[in-house]
Design a protein around this motif. Sequence first.
Motif, PDB file in Angstrom:
ATOM      1  N   PRO A   1       0.620  -1.609  -0.050  1.00 39.83           N
ATOM      2  CA  PRO A   1      -1.032   0.179   0.281  1.00 39.83           C
ATOM      3  C   PRO A   1       0.953   1.428  -0.486  1.00 39.83           C
ATOM      4  O   PRO A   1       0.200   2.054  -0.222  1.00 39.83           O
ATOM      5  N   LEU A   2       2.214   1.576   0.176  1.00 36.30           N
ATOM      6  CA  LEU A   2       2.818   2.636   0.430  1.00 36.30           C
ATOM      7  C   LEU A   2       3.012   3.424  -0.864  1.00 36.30           C
ATOM      8  O   LEU A   2       3.484   2.820  -1.808  1.00 36.30           O
ATOM      9  N   VAL A   3       3.373   4.853  -1.142  1.00 37.00           N
ATOM     10  CA  VAL A   3       2.681   5.821  -2.412  1.00 37.00           C
ATOM     11  C   VAL A   3       3.373   6.615  -1.552  1.00 37.00           C
ATOM     12  O   VAL A   3       3.196   7.241  -0.666  1.00 37.00           O
ATOM     13  N   GLU A   4       4.879   6.881  -1.858  1.00 34.52           N
ATOM     14  CA  GLU A   4       5.544   7.780  -1.874  1.00 34.52           C
ATOM     15  C   GLU A   4       5.563   9.098  -2.504  1.00 34.52           C
ATOM     16  O   GLU A   4       5.171   9.040  -4.214  1.00 34.52           O
ATOM     17  N   LEU A   5       4.379  10.340  -2.158  1.00 34.81           N
ATOM     18  CA  LEU A   5       3.651  11.166  -3.057  1.00 34.81           C
ATOM     19  C   LEU A   5       5.362  12.390  -2.815  1.00 34.81           C
ATOM     20  O   LEU A   5       5.190  13.190  -1.450  1.00 34.81           O
ATOM     21  N   VAL A   6       5.848  13.183  -4.273  1.00 34.90           N
ATOM     22  CA  VAL A   6       6.659  14.200  -3.695  1.00 34.90           C
ATOM     23  C   VAL A   6       6.850  15.674  -4.947  1.00 34.90           C
ATOM     24  O   VAL A   6       6.250  15.577  -5.673  1.00 34.90           O
ATOM     25  N   GLY A   7       6.321  16.413  -4.295  1.00 36.76           N
ATOM     26  CA  GLY A   7       6.230  17.884  -5.271  1.00 36.76           C
ATOM     27  C   GLY A   7       7.233  18.282  -5.715  1.00 36.76           C
ATOM     28  O   GLY A   7       7.776  18.134  -5.104  1.00 36.76           O
ATOM     29  N   GLY A   8       7.087  18.844  -6.638  1.00 39.75           N
ATOM     30  CA  GLY A   8       8.255  19.579  -7.246  1.00 39.75           C
ATOM     31  C   GLY A   8       8.189  21.642  -6.773  1.00 39.75           C
ATOM     32  O   GLY A   8       7.104  21.831  -6.170  1.00 39.75           O
ATOM     33  N   GLU A   9       9.346  21.912  -7.823  1.00 36.34           N
ATOM     34  CA  GLU A   9       8.989  23.406  -7.644  1.00 36.34           C
ATOM     35  C   GLU A   9       7.381  24.278  -8.004  1.00 36.34           C
ATOM     36  O   GLU A   9       7.611  25.052  -7.008  1.00 36.34           O
ATOM     37  N   ALA A  10       7.174  23.422  -8.195  1.00 30.88           N
ATOM     38  CA  ALA A  10       5.220  23.503  -9.285  1.00 30.88           C
ATOM     39  C   ALA A  10       4.147  23.657  -8.779  1.00 30.88           C
ATOM     40  O   ALA A  10       2.964  24.372  -8.600  1.00 30.88           O
ATOM     41  N   THR A  11       4.816  22.923  -7.456  1.00 31.96           N
ATOM     42  CA  THR A  11       3.389  21.833  -6.774  1.00 31.96           C
ATOM     43  C   THR A  11       3.437  23.045  -5.178  1.00 31.96           C
ATOM     44  O   THR A  11       4.174  23.165  -4.620  1.00 31.96           O
ATOM     45  N   THR A  12       2.162  22.704  -5.734  1.00 27.68           N
ATOM     46  CA  THR A  12       1.161  22.919  -4.424  1.00 27.68           C
ATOM     47  C   THR A  12       0.992  22.111  -2.957  1.00 27.68           C
ATOM     48  O   THR A  12       0.809  21.613  -4.377  1.00 27.68           O
ATOM     49  N   ALA A  13       0.625  22.706  -1.715  1.00 26.41           N
ATOM     50  CA  ALA A  13       0.133  21.915  -0.389  1.00 26.41           C
ATOM     51  C   ALA A  13      -1.573  21.462  -1.379  1.00 26.41           C
ATOM     52  O   ALA A  13      -1.665  20.841  -1.293  1.00 26.41           O
ATOM     53  N   ASP A  14      -2.369  22.251  -2.714  1.00 33.13           N
ATOM     54  CA  ASP A  14      -3.426  21.804  -2.857  1.00 33.13           C
ATOM     55  C   ASP A  14      -3.079  20.463  -3.942  1.00 33.13           C
ATOM     56  O   ASP A  14      -3.919  19.520  -3.608  1.00 33.13           O
ATOM     57  N   HIS A  15      -2.244  20.640  -4.235  1.00 38.26           N
ATOM     58  CA  HIS A  15      -1.535  19.604  -5.457  1.00 38.26           C
ATOM     59  C   HIS A  15      -1.413  18.328  -4.961  1.00 38.26           C
ATOM     60  O   HIS A  15      -2.143  16.714  -5.033  1.00 38.26           O
ATOM     61  N   LEU A  16      -0.796  18.184  -3.758  1.00 40.13           N
ATOM     62  CA  LEU A  16      -0.052  17.484  -2.880  1.00 40.13           C
ATOM     63  C   LEU A  16      -1.298  16.785  -2.048  1.00 40.13           C
ATOM     64  O   LEU A  16      -1.868  15.340  -1.760  1.00 40.13           O
ATOM     65  N   ALA A  17      -2.713  17.625  -1.353  1.00 36.61           N
ATOM     66  CA  ALA A  17      -3.462  16.789  -0.688  1.00 36.61           C
ATOM     67  C   ALA A  17      -4.596  16.744  -1.802  1.00 36.61           C
ATOM     68  O   ALA A  17      -5.199  15.921  -1.508  1.00 36.61           O
ATOM     69  N   ARG A  18      -4.490  16.798  -3.524  1.00 32.35           N
ATOM     70  CA  ARG A  18      -6.071  16.151  -3.893  1.00 32.35           C
ATOM     71  C   ARG A  18      -4.713  14.954  -4.863  1.00 32.35           C
ATOM     72  O   ARG A  18      -5.958  14.084  -4.870  1.00 32.35           O
ATOM     73  N   ALA A  19      -3.637  14.623  -4.396  1.00 27.93           N
ATOM     74  CA  ALA A  19      -3.024  13.429  -4.772  1.00 27.93           C
ATOM     75  C   ALA A  19      -3.461  12.593  -3.495  1.00 27.93           C
ATOM     76  O   ALA A  19      -3.144  11.668  -3.993  1.00 27.93           O
ATOM     77  N   GLU A  20      -2.766  12.550  -2.723  1.00 26.83           N
ATOM     78  CA  GLU A  20      -3.121  12.228  -1.383  1.00 26.83           C
ATOM     79  C   GLU A  20      -3.962  11.837  -1.260  1.00 26.83           C
ATOM     80  O   GLU A  20      -5.129  10.000  -0.829  1.00 26.83           O
ATOM     81  N   ALA A  21      -5.682  12.428  -1.394  1.00 28.10           N
ATOM     82  CA  ALA A  21      -6.914  12.084  -1.270  1.00 28.10           C
ATOM     83  C   ALA A  21      -6.808  10.978  -2.436  1.00 28.10           C
ATOM     84  O   ALA A  21      -7.772   9.908  -2.742  1.00 28.10           O
ATOM     85  N   ARG A  22      -6.788  11.199  -3.873  1.00 23.37           N
ATOM     86  CA  ARG A  22      -6.784  10.086  -4.898  1.00 23.37           C
ATOM     87  C   ARG A  22      -6.357   9.028  -4.436  1.00 23.37           C
ATOM     88  O   ARG A  22      -6.657   7.865  -5.114  1.00 23.37           O
ATOM     89  N   TYR A  23      -5.229   8.811  -3.638  1.00 18.42           N
ATOM     90  CA  TYR A  23      -4.414   7.387  -4.013  1.00 18.42           C
ATOM     91  C   TYR A  23      -4.682   6.904  -2.849  1.00 18.42           C
ATOM     92  O   TYR A  23      -4.754   5.361  -2.353  1.00 18.42           O
ATOM     93  N   ARG A  24      -5.855   7.293  -2.155  1.00 20.57           N
ATOM     94  CA  ARG A  24      -6.405   6.557  -0.813  1.00 20.57           C
ATOM     95  C   ARG A  24      -7.499   6.173  -0.960  1.00 20.57           C
ATOM     96  O   ARG A  24      -7.866   5.076  -0.762  1.00 20.57           O
ATOM     97  N   GLU A  25      -8.258   6.537  -2.281  1.00 24.52           N
ATOM     98  CA  GLU A  25      -9.373   6.262  -2.373  1.00 24.52           C
ATOM     99  C   GLU A  25      -9.071   4.899  -2.952  1.00 24.52           C
ATOM    100  O   GLU A  25     -10.191   3.929  -3.905  1.00 24.52           O
TER     101      GLU A  25
END
Length: 317
Positions: free
Chosen positions: A145-169
């Motif tokens: 189940p582990l997935v490492e999520l990493v944002g880049g220079e252009a990535t915002t906190a909102d991007h990561l929050a939405r990514a986290e929610a999708r992968y939890r689904e």
Amino acid sequence: MSRLAVIGTGVIGNGWIARALAQGWDVVAFDPAAGAEARTREAVARAWPSLERLGLAEGADPERLAFADSLEAAVANADLVQENVPERLDLKREILAALDAAAPAGVIIGSSTSGFKPSDLQRDCTREPGRIVVAHPFNPVYLLPLVELVGGEATTADHLARAEARYRELAMRPLVVRREIEGHIADRLMEALWREALHLVNDGVATTEEIDAAVVYGCGLRWSLMGTFLTFHLAGGEQGMRHMLEQFGPALKLPWTKLEAPELTDTLIDRVVEGCEHQAAGRSIDALESRRDEFLVRLLALVEEYWPESEGLEGRL
């Protein structure tokens, strides 16, 4: 109904496909390689018995997989895009730029890269570069189940929050990495152990089988529950980590380990290959994978028992 677009259907891409199907998602895949669809459907069929034992979501069905004839068609109606092309930075940049141009606005695009930093992956994206994130899973993706999520220079906190929610689904356990670094977290830890294991084989200290036994019957059992730091916390007795560091910390300065990998000489390669073939004992890769999956299904049930969501651990990982 959620839809995953998978670009590249090797071992990792097929793992994402099997996981998404088991969670009741629709999946659209694209891979221009000859015979890709047949290989993917075979991979899903092999994984499905283990996924059934783990528990299928409502609506889970291998027949909800379709193959598209172009990258653009694959992502046209996607809710999440997962890129899994070979680990070449130039190729990944090219594909991710095309995905950024074609995917619906706001849809997260995850790269399964095990080593590249997301800022490097975002470089050629001109539409929404911030939605390109590292989403690094572990093999077999359909079980681990582990997935490492990493944002880049252009990535915002909102991007990561939405990514986290999708992968939890997708029933993943997202680990949001605080800052980008080559190799992320888990692979850097595994590489350190791998380098040391190669030195032990190269120096004639141990065989591949003996090293694997040291992990399986020793540290590996503890790591399944506690990881590295909490394991050492217990090693300090009633005073915990502070006492452990005071007592054993000085040993860290001793030359017990080697930071650089040994030269991969023909002799070392032969030792490692012969050792692994001896351990496999004539069993095929399919047989070994089935044995691994059966073990992981049983182990995951035990891990979930000791890491229950009801204890408030959900959200920390």
